[in-house]
Design a protein around this motif. Structure first.
Motif, PDB file in Angstrom:
ATOM      1  N   LEU A 105      -9.986   8.407  -1.369  1.00 26.00           N
ATOM      2  CA  LEU A 105      -9.661   7.077  -1.934  1.00 26.00           C
ATOM      3  C   LEU A 105      -8.091   6.913  -2.725  1.00 26.00           C
ATOM      4  N   LYS A 106      -7.770   8.022  -3.020  1.00 27.35           N
ATOM      5  CA  LYS A 106      -6.390   8.190  -3.766  1.00 27.35           C
ATOM      6  C   LYS A 106      -5.274   7.975  -2.246  1.00 27.35           C
ATOM      7  N   ARG A 109      -5.198   4.389  -1.788  1.00 25.80           N
ATOM      8  CA  ARG A 109      -4.516   3.589  -2.768  1.00 25.80           C
ATOM      9  C   ARG A 109      -3.010   3.749  -2.746  1.00 25.80           C
ATOM     10  N   CYS A 112      -1.111   0.945  -0.963  1.00 26.11           N
ATOM     11  CA  CYS A 112      -0.415  -0.338  -1.232  1.00 26.11           C
ATOM     12  C   CYS A 112       0.049  -0.184  -2.673  1.00 26.11           C
ATOM     13  N   ILE A 123      -4.020  -1.339   1.903  1.00 25.59           N
ATOM     14  CA  ILE A 123      -5.440  -0.854   1.550  1.00 25.59           C
ATOM     15  C   ILE A 123      -6.435  -1.316   2.552  1.00 25.59           C
TER      16      ILE A 123
END
Length: 153
Positions: A105-106, A109, A112, A123
């Motif tokens: 997820l990082k 992230r 964007c 993303i």
């Protein structure tokens, strides 16, 4: 005490109490002439035990095993130790899965950095790319499906 009082005393929804009764985790309470359930202090203690175990993310099957040992206090607790060791391993695997999910997820992230039109969002583009890659989609689904099933998502 009536079921509403047990619910309040244990911070447990009434439907959960009834479910635990149907599952055999809570013994059936006595009933009044009007067919109301009447719970005693041992029901509250047992319900609090169940809730605490569930708070430790133990499955109902694990709780059921622990309750059997609790109900037979003279028995050997070696199996309790084994159950807890197995649960610790399960938690460790989940932590590893969660760390992997966090990294993923990082990384997503980072694609964007600022608000812009949705068709320019890094993303969304990253999600679309990953979804088109059968290997990545299968790996992500497989690796994180356990987390979704455990958390009900």
């Amino acid at each position: 005490m009536k079921i509403g009082e047990l619910s309040t005393a244990s911070a447990t929804p009434i439907e959960t109490i009834r479910y635990y009764e149907r599952e055999g985790l809570l013994p059936p309470p006595a009933r009044t002439g009007g067919n109301f359930r009447i719970y005693e202090p041992p029901h509250l203690e047992r319900l609090q035990f169940i809730r605490y175990c569930r708070g430790l993310d133990m499955s109902l099957d694990e709780v059921r095993v622990l309750l059997r040992f609790k109900d037979e206090p003279s028995g050997d607790c070696g199996d309790v130790n084994a159950l807890l060791d197995e649960h610790i391993g399960h938690v460790s695997r989940r932590i590893k899965e969660l760390r992997s999910l966090e990294r993923e997820l990082k990384e997503l992230r980072l694609r964007c950095g600022a608000a812009r039109a949705a068709d320019q969002c890094g993303i969304l583009a990253g999600l679309a790319e990953a979804a088109q890659d059968p290997a990545a989609a299968t790996a992500a689904t497989k690796e994180h499906s356990h987390l979704r099933s455990v958390h009900g998502h």
